[in-house]
Design a protein around this motif. Structure first.
Motif, PDB file in Angstrom:
ATOM      1  N   ASP A 161      16.887  43.944  90.622  1.00 47.75           N
ATOM      2  CA  ASP A 161      18.042  43.076  90.905  1.00 47.75           C
ATOM      3  C   ASP A 161      17.631  41.646  91.232  1.00 47.75           C
ATOM      4  OD1 ASP A 161      19.926  45.101  90.493  1.00 47.75           O
ATOM      5  OD2 ASP A 161      19.680  45.828  92.539  1.00 47.75           O
ATOM      6  N   GLN A 162      16.601  41.142  90.581  1.00 45.53           N
ATOM      7  CA  GLN A 162      16.139  39.775  90.830  1.00 45.53           C
ATOM      8  C   GLN A 162      17.272  38.777  90.597  1.00 45.53           C
ATOM      9  OE1 GLN A 162      13.261  38.379  88.054  1.00 45.53           O
ATOM     10  NE2 GLN A 162      12.843  36.473  89.139  1.00 45.53           N
ATOM     11  N   GLN A 163      17.409  37.836  91.526  1.00 47.36           N
ATOM     12  CA  GLN A 163      18.445  36.805  91.422  1.00 47.36           C
ATOM     13  C   GLN A 163      17.933  35.669  90.544  1.00 47.36           C
ATOM     14  OE1 GLN A 163      18.926  35.853  95.541  1.00 47.36           O
ATOM     15  NE2 GLN A 163      19.629  37.910  96.074  1.00 47.36           N
ATOM     16  N   VAL A 164      18.558  35.477  89.407  1.00 51.12           N
ATOM     17  CA  VAL A 164      18.155  34.451  88.451  1.00 51.12           C
ATOM     18  C   VAL A 164      19.324  33.504  88.227  1.00 51.12           C
ATOM     19  CG1 VAL A 164      17.348  33.964  86.122  1.00 51.12           C
ATOM     20  CG2 VAL A 164      16.536  36.005  87.328  1.00 51.12           C
ATOM     21  N   ALA A 207      18.987  40.546  87.729  1.00 51.35           N
ATOM     22  CA  ALA A 207      18.399  40.718  86.407  1.00 51.35           C
ATOM     23  C   ALA A 207      17.726  42.057  86.142  1.00 51.35           C
ATOM     24  CB  ALA A 207      17.410  39.594  86.145  1.00 51.35           C
ATOM     25  N   GLY A 208      18.163  43.136  86.753  1.00 53.49           N
ATOM     26  CA  GLY A 208      17.637  44.431  86.362  1.00 53.49           C
ATOM     27  C   GLY A 208      16.307  44.766  86.995  1.00 53.49           C
ATOM     28  N   LYS A 209      15.334  45.190  86.170  1.00 52.74           N
ATOM     29  CA  LYS A 209      14.077  45.742  86.680  1.00 52.74           C
ATOM     30  C   LYS A 209      12.881  45.022  86.072  1.00 52.74           C
ATOM     31  CE  LYS A 209      16.018  50.435  87.015  1.00 52.74           C
ATOM     32  NZ  LYS A 209      17.318  50.125  86.369  1.00 52.74           N
ATOM     33  N   ALA A 210      11.802  44.968  86.860  1.00 45.63           N
ATOM     34  CA  ALA A 210      10.547  44.389  86.372  1.00 45.63           C
ATOM     35  C   ALA A 210       9.387  45.077  87.067  1.00 45.63           C
ATOM     36  CB  ALA A 210      10.508  42.887  86.629  1.00 45.63           C
ATOM     37  N   ASP A 211       8.281  45.166  86.359  1.00 48.06           N
ATOM     38  CA  ASP A 211       7.031  45.656  86.924  1.00 48.06           C
ATOM     39  C   ASP A 211       6.056  44.489  87.030  1.00 48.06           C
ATOM     40  OD1 ASP A 211       7.994  48.208  87.059  1.00 48.06           O
ATOM     41  OD2 ASP A 211       7.011  48.895  85.221  1.00 48.06           O
ATOM     42  N   TYR A 252       9.465  42.073  82.464  1.00 41.35           N
ATOM     43  CA  TYR A 252      10.819  42.594  82.638  1.00 41.35           C
ATOM     44  C   TYR A 252      10.992  43.893  81.861  1.00 41.35           C
ATOM     45  CZ  TYR A 252      12.482  38.298  84.831  1.00 41.35           C
ATOM     46  OH  TYR A 252      12.689  37.248  85.696  1.00 41.35           O
ATOM     47  N   LYS A 253      11.502  44.899  82.530  1.00 47.81           N
ATOM     48  CA  LYS A 253      11.842  46.162  81.880  1.00 47.81           C
ATOM     49  C   LYS A 253      13.327  46.219  81.538  1.00 47.81           C
ATOM     50  CE  LYS A 253       7.671  47.630  82.219  1.00 47.81           C
ATOM     51  NZ  LYS A 253       6.828  47.658  80.995  1.00 47.81           N
ATOM     52  N   THR A 309      31.641  39.257  77.332  1.00 49.57           N
ATOM     53  CA  THR A 309      32.034  39.704  78.664  1.00 49.57           C
ATOM     54  C   THR A 309      31.252  40.938  79.106  1.00 49.57           C
ATOM     55  OG1 THR A 309      33.825  41.017  77.712  1.00 49.57           O
ATOM     56  CG2 THR A 309      34.362  38.767  78.410  1.00 49.57           C
ATOM     57  N   THR A 310      30.499  41.541  78.205  1.00 43.20           N
ATOM     58  CA  THR A 310      29.733  42.737  78.532  1.00 43.20           C
ATOM     59  C   THR A 310      28.252  42.382  78.620  1.00 43.20           C
ATOM     60  OG1 THR A 310      31.324  44.124  77.336  1.00 43.20           O
ATOM     61  CG2 THR A 310      29.161  45.082  77.816  1.00 43.20           C
ATOM     62  N   PRO A 311      27.617  42.699  79.729  1.00 41.21           N
ATOM     63  CA  PRO A 311      26.186  42.376  79.859  1.00 41.21           C
ATOM     64  C   PRO A 311      25.350  43.122  78.821  1.00 41.21           C
ATOM     65  CG  PRO A 311      27.153  42.865  82.000  1.00 41.21           C
ATOM     66  CD  PRO A 311      28.174  43.260  80.981  1.00 41.21           C
ATOM     67  N   VAL A 312      24.343  42.438  78.292  1.00 41.05           N
ATOM     68  CA  VAL A 312      23.415  43.046  77.347  1.00 41.05           C
ATOM     69  C   VAL A 312      22.003  42.894  77.890  1.00 41.05           C
ATOM     70  CG1 VAL A 312      24.911  42.614  75.367  1.00 41.05           C
ATOM     71  CG2 VAL A 312      23.221  40.901  76.036  1.00 41.05           C
ATOM     72  N   ASP A 313      21.118  43.752  77.428  1.00 40.42           N
ATOM     73  CA  ASP A 313      19.728  43.744  77.882  1.00 40.42           C
ATOM     74  C   ASP A 313      18.907  42.815  76.991  1.00 40.42           C
ATOM     75  OD1 ASP A 313      17.249  44.227  78.896  1.00 40.42           O
ATOM     76  OD2 ASP A 313      17.234  46.385  78.519  1.00 40.42           O
ATOM     77  N   VAL A 314      18.372  41.750  77.600  1.00 41.70           N
ATOM     78  CA  VAL A 314      17.561  40.774  76.845  1.00 41.70           C
ATOM     79  C   VAL A 314      16.142  40.717  77.417  1.00 41.70           C
ATOM     80  CG1 VAL A 314      19.532  39.383  76.108  1.00 41.70           C
ATOM     81  CG2 VAL A 314      18.430  38.899  78.316  1.00 41.70           C
ATOM     82  N   ALA A 315      15.661  41.842  77.937  1.00 40.80           N
ATOM     83  CA  ALA A 315      14.348  41.861  78.600  1.00 40.80           C
ATOM     84  C   ALA A 315      13.238  41.375  77.686  1.00 40.80           C
ATOM     85  CB  ALA A 315      14.041  43.272  79.103  1.00 40.80           C
ATOM     86  N   ASP A 316      13.350  41.668  76.367  1.00 35.85           N
ATOM     87  CA  ASP A 316      12.291  41.255  75.447  1.00 35.85           C
ATOM     88  C   ASP A 316      12.322  39.761  75.149  1.00 35.85           C
ATOM     89  OD1 ASP A 316      14.686  41.397  74.100  1.00 35.85           O
ATOM     90  OD2 ASP A 316      13.819  42.191  72.245  1.00 35.85           O
ATOM     91  N   GLN A 317      13.341  39.057  75.645  1.00 40.07           N
ATOM     92  CA  GLN A 317      13.451  37.615  75.412  1.00 40.07           C
ATOM     93  C   GLN A 317      13.245  36.799  76.685  1.00 40.07           C
ATOM     94  OE1 GLN A 317      17.263  36.838  73.446  1.00 40.07           O
ATOM     95  NE2 GLN A 317      17.195  38.895  72.578  1.00 40.07           N
ATOM     96  N   ARG A 318      12.893  37.442  77.784  1.00 41.26           N
ATOM     97  CA  ARG A 318      12.753  36.753  79.061  1.00 41.26           C
ATOM     98  C   ARG A 318      11.337  36.928  79.605  1.00 41.26           C
ATOM     99  NH1 ARG A 318      16.918  35.280  77.194  1.00 41.26           N
ATOM    100  NH2 ARG A 318      18.956  35.143  78.225  1.00 41.26           N
ATOM    101  N   VAL A 319      10.900  35.916  80.336  1.00 41.91           N
ATOM    102  CA  VAL A 319       9.586  35.950  80.972  1.00 41.91           C
ATOM    103  C   VAL A 319       9.728  35.476  82.409  1.00 41.91           C
ATOM    104  CG1 VAL A 319       8.331  35.554  78.814  1.00 41.91           C
ATOM    105  CG2 VAL A 319       9.064  33.599  80.201  1.00 41.91           C
ATOM    106  N   PHE A 320       8.696  35.704  83.220  1.00 42.05           N
ATOM    107  CA  PHE A 320       8.721  35.259  84.608  1.00 42.05           C
ATOM    108  C   PHE A 320       8.370  33.769  84.686  1.00 42.05           C
ATOM    109  CE2 PHE A 320       9.226  39.521  85.726  1.00 42.05           C
ATOM    110  CZ  PHE A 320       9.451  39.617  87.103  1.00 42.05           C
ATOM    111  N   GLN A 321       9.143  33.046  85.440  1.00 41.19           N
ATOM    112  CA  GLN A 321       8.902  31.612  85.592  1.00 41.19           C
ATOM    113  C   GLN A 321       7.868  31.347  86.674  1.00 41.19           C
ATOM    114  OE1 GLN A 321      11.753  29.499  88.455  1.00 41.19           O
ATOM    115  NE2 GLN A 321      13.158  30.741  87.236  1.00 41.19           N
ATOM    116  N   ASN A 322       7.201  30.202  86.553  1.00 43.69           N
ATOM    117  CA  ASN A 322       6.248  29.726  87.559  1.00 43.69           C
ATOM    118  C   ASN A 322       5.212  30.778  87.943  1.00 43.69           C
ATOM    119  OD1 ASN A 322       7.119  26.956  88.198  1.00 43.69           O
ATOM    120  ND2 ASN A 322       9.030  27.941  88.801  1.00 43.69           N
ATOM    121  N   THR A 323       4.779  31.557  86.965  1.00 47.31           N
ATOM    122  CA  THR A 323       3.841  32.656  87.230  1.00 47.31           C
ATOM    123  C   THR A 323       2.721  32.644  86.193  1.00 47.31           C
ATOM    124  OG1 THR A 323       5.649  33.996  88.129  1.00 47.31           O
ATOM    125  CG2 THR A 323       3.618  35.144  87.573  1.00 47.31           C
ATOM    126  N   PRO A 324       1.672  31.860  86.419  1.00 48.73           N
ATOM    127  CA  PRO A 324       0.531  31.903  85.500  1.00 48.73           C
ATOM    128  C   PRO A 324      -0.155  33.261  85.565  1.00 48.73           C
ATOM    129  CG  PRO A 324       0.006  30.608  87.452  1.00 48.73           C
ATOM    130  CD  PRO A 324       1.462  30.931  87.538  1.00 48.73           C
TER     131      PRO A 324
END
Length: 747
Positions: free
Chosen positions: A557-560, A578-582, A611-612, A622-637
């Motif tokens: 449930d990360q706040q983005v 934003a769902g789940k991440a490992d 992101y998982k 109006t319906t949420p979709v899963d875009v985990a494969d298009q998102r990355v973590f910010q400010n995280t080298p």
């Protein structure tokens, strides 16, 4: 000549203030009344050997604490030319500390992929900042300068049990110096590139055998790295005045009372950034030659005030029990402007103001028995953050006013206890219960005209009210932590731990109820569960120190915060859970100190954040979709590396020390959606410092060289593409190559 005259007048005024006012703290572990500095190599040994830290809210040696953490002394930061606490990212694995976009003193912090880069009121950092034991709830004014500091402790991973809400990614503890009861003082003057002038002074005055007062005052000037080509003002300049005052009373060995106050006034010009891309062929929107220049026309007004007052009391009830109370009040205000289009035109301009205050009360019962150590406590916070800003879209002659506030009351009860099962095996367990009550008020309205009446345009014609609500939410959470430590010999600690953290939910202060009607419901808390295996030890007759930690975290449930242009000419904002991440990674810190004349250190950090599940509404749906494969973590080298060597030798009757250091950071994206025009490739920063210390440790002469290769690297940006917004893709950059000479005296 006029500037030099003004400088000496300011220096005289600062020294007079130091002599007339009281100071804040010298390290409690230091010998009272001894002003001598240590050589850089000796300081290096102290940072990893028997240094005492308060990571678990009680005094322990660094090796004994089953938490991945770094400790950097104030002397090290000063001697290596660190400008402010953002320099910690070059010495600490998996840490990102930057000055916020468009700001001079607002802090952006990430650790192990967790943080919060949105400094708008109502949003709360994921990395907790503490000045001593006082939580600083807002990021404005949190870029602390390096003066009157004993050490900085950086705790990595969730610290929800002992530090509570929002400490989901870690904590930074700025530990000031204790006064002691002997007369002592210190003065430091620096001159450097871009007419940098730093004047710092500290003074401790014992009034009786049990009562001391003191003060620390710092003034920082610097011309800009660039210029505003429209207004002629300095760009990336510095004009900061900071002070801390305190009084300490200790009538017996079992009683310690401290009153402390601090205030920082930042009148530096706003940072307007620089355009990275043109807007067609219009030369008005062309990038500038220097990345530190701008053509912003919104103005150069910026004023940030942050201040606080605290009362701390420690009372020994018995040999095993100590009662501690911490009462604190802090407030701040910001008046600033951000020119998103970086031109003289009001294509996309934002004048803004923020205000906040907080009151906190914490009580603790510290236990220090033969086999049981720990702390039990209660915590209360009452806070309000508010503000307003205009979003001016000049090509449409429209303005959207956004204003509101968030009121927070937080209550917590916590405990953390360690039990020595044997001399070598220790178990620790802790639990915290937190309840947050929040009330959010958000108002957004369209106006025809450049700026709204609130920001000076009385003739603006009011239009559609886009958002107007007040709502209440409550959030509560248990955050446990357990650890086991095995010490097969002295100076070796093998540990395993598990802990949870959460960051409270809230309300989106930019929320547009026309585009996203559900914004009135607010957003949910984010949570993290983290496992850690680690080793801390001293080897080779205590000449080699190694800290090693591996971790795995499940982030939910990360706040983005997402801001996107909309077809109506405004900017739509919404907050996704934003769902789940490992997240998993490795951290290594090693230091070898074979003699007082030589030390070398290496730190290495690796973070893999993936992101998982990332649920969001896209394309006007109006319906949420899963875009985990298009998102990355910010400010995280993915990789951070730092290496340095300090060598000392006898010279001119004193000690001469030389410290070269190199810091490497791999590629980083500035937002969850990769943006090639903004994202920063990996880079290397090379620094060096030279210090001469007199035999009695009272005099120091130093030279610090930073960013020797004059690298250009982005630390922030905004992305509002399209002709209507002037194709506003702008970046903010870290400092260029600088040299600073310093003279310091202790008495």
């Amino acid at each position: 000549m006029a500037r030099i005259t003004r400088t000496w007048l300011h220096l005289g005024a600062s020294l007079a203030a130091i002599a007339a006012t009281p100071a804040m703290a010298q390290d409690a572990a230091a010998t009272v009344g001894e002003p001598q500095a240590t050589t850089p190599a000796e300081t290096a040994a102290e940072e990893v050997g028997d240094v005492v830290v308060t990571a678990r809210r009680r005094e322990e040696t660094l090796i004994d604490v089953p938490i991945a953490m770094s400790v950097v002394s104030g002397d090290t930061l000063v001697q290596t030319g660190a400008v402010d606490i953002t320099a910690l990212q070059d010495r600490t694995p998996n840490l990102t500390l930057q000055i916020a976009r468009g700001s001079n003193s607002t802090l952006i912090a990430f650790s192990r992929g967790v943080g919060q880069q949105d400094p708008l009121w109502g949003f709360e950092p994921g990395i907790g900042l503490y000045i001593d034991d006082v939580y600083v709830a807002r990021p404005q004014g949190a870029v602390l300068d390096i003066f009157d500091v004993s050490r900085v402790e950086v705790l990595r991973g969730p610290q929800g049990t002992l530090y509570g809400r929002n400490i989901i990614g870690g904590a930074i503890k700025y530990v000031t110096k204790r006064l002691g009861n002997e007369f002592a003082g210190q003065a430091r003057a620096s001159y450097g590139s871009y007419d940098q002038i730093d004047l710092v002074g500290q003074l401790t005055i014992p009034l009786t055998d049990t009562l001391s007062v003191g003060a620390a005052v710092a003034k920082y000037w610097r011309d800009g790295y660039g210029r505003n080509l429209t207004t002629g003002a300095e760009q990336y300049d510095k004009d900061v005045l900071a002070a801390r005052v305190s009084a300490e009373w200790s009538p017996t060995d079992d009683i310690f009372v401290r009153v402390a106050g601090d205030r920082t006034l930042d009148r530096s010009n706003p940072r307007h950034g620089t355009r990275l891309l043109p807007n067609g062929t219009d030369p008005v929107y062309a990038p500038t030659r220097s990345v530190y220049d701008t053509r912003a026309g919104i103005g150069d007004r910026n004023r940030v005030v942050a201040q606080g007052l605290s009362l701390t009391g420690e009372f020994g009830l018995s040999d095993a029990l100590t009662f501690k109370t911490i009462s604190a009040y802090r407030d701040g205000s910001t008046n600033t402007v951000i020119d998103f289009d970086n031109t003289a035109l009001p294509t996309l301009d934002v004048p803004a103001e923020y205000d906040d205050w907080q009151f906190t009360q914490e009580v603790q019962l510290l236990v220090e028995a033969d086999r049981v150590q720990g702390v039990l406590g209660l915590y209360y916070l009452d806070a309000k953050a508010s503000g307003a800003f205009d979003t001016v879209v000049g090509l449409l002659n429209t303005t959207t006013l956004t204003s509101g506030e968030v009121r927070t009351k937080s209550y917590a009860a916590f405990g953390d206890v360690s039990f020595d099962v044997t001399d070598k095996l220790k178990l620790s367990g802790g639990l915290r219960y937190t309840k947050d009550d929040k009330r959010g008020t958000v108002f957004r309205r369209n106006y025809t005209g450049i700026r709204s009446p609130l920001f000076g345009n009385a003739a603006a014609v009011p239009g559609l009210i886009r958002t107007d609500y007040t709502n209440d939410r409550s959030f509560d959470q248990f955050t446990p932590r357990v650890s086991i430590s095995f010490e097969p010999r002295d100076d070796l600690n093998l540990y395993a731990s598990w802990g949870k953290g959460f960051k409270s939910g809230g309300f989106d202060m930019r929320g547009d109820a026309v585009f996203t009607p559900t914004t009135v419901n607010g957003y949910e808390p984010e949570k993290i569960s983290s496992y850690e295996l680690g080793m801390k030890g001293a080897f080779l007759d205590r000449t080699l120190f190694v800290n090693l930690a591996g971790y795995y975290s499940r982030y939910t449930d990360q706040q983005v915060t997402v801001q996107v242009p909309n077809v109506a000419g405004g900017i739509a904002s919404f907050v996704d859970n934003a769902g789940k991440a490992d997240i998993y990674g490795l951290e290594l810190e090693t230091r070898i100190v074979p003699s007082r004349d030589f030390s070398a250190q290496l730190s290495f950090g690796y973070t893999n954040a993936d992101y998982k599940e990332f649920l969001t509404v896209i394309g006007g749906g109006t319906t949420p979709v899963d875009v985990a494969d298009q998102r990355v973590f910010q400010n995280t080298p993915k990789f951070t590396v730092n290496a340095s060597v300090t060598a000392s030798t006898d010279f001119a009757g004193g000690t001469l020390s030389v410290t070269p250091d190199v810091a490497l950071r791999s590629d980083v994206t500035l937002f969850e959606i990769p943006t090639p025009a903004l994202d920063q490739d990996g880079y290397v920063l090379a620094n060096a410092s030279v210090n001469w210390l007199s035999p009695d440790g009272r005099y120091r002469v130093g030279m610090a060289l930073r960013n020797l290769t004059d690298a250009r690297y982005r630390v922030g940006g905004y992305n509002f593409p399209g002709a209507l917004f002037g194709n506003s893709i702008i970046g903010y950059y870290g400092p260029p190559r600088t040299a600073t000479a310093t003279v310091e005296v202790r008495f």
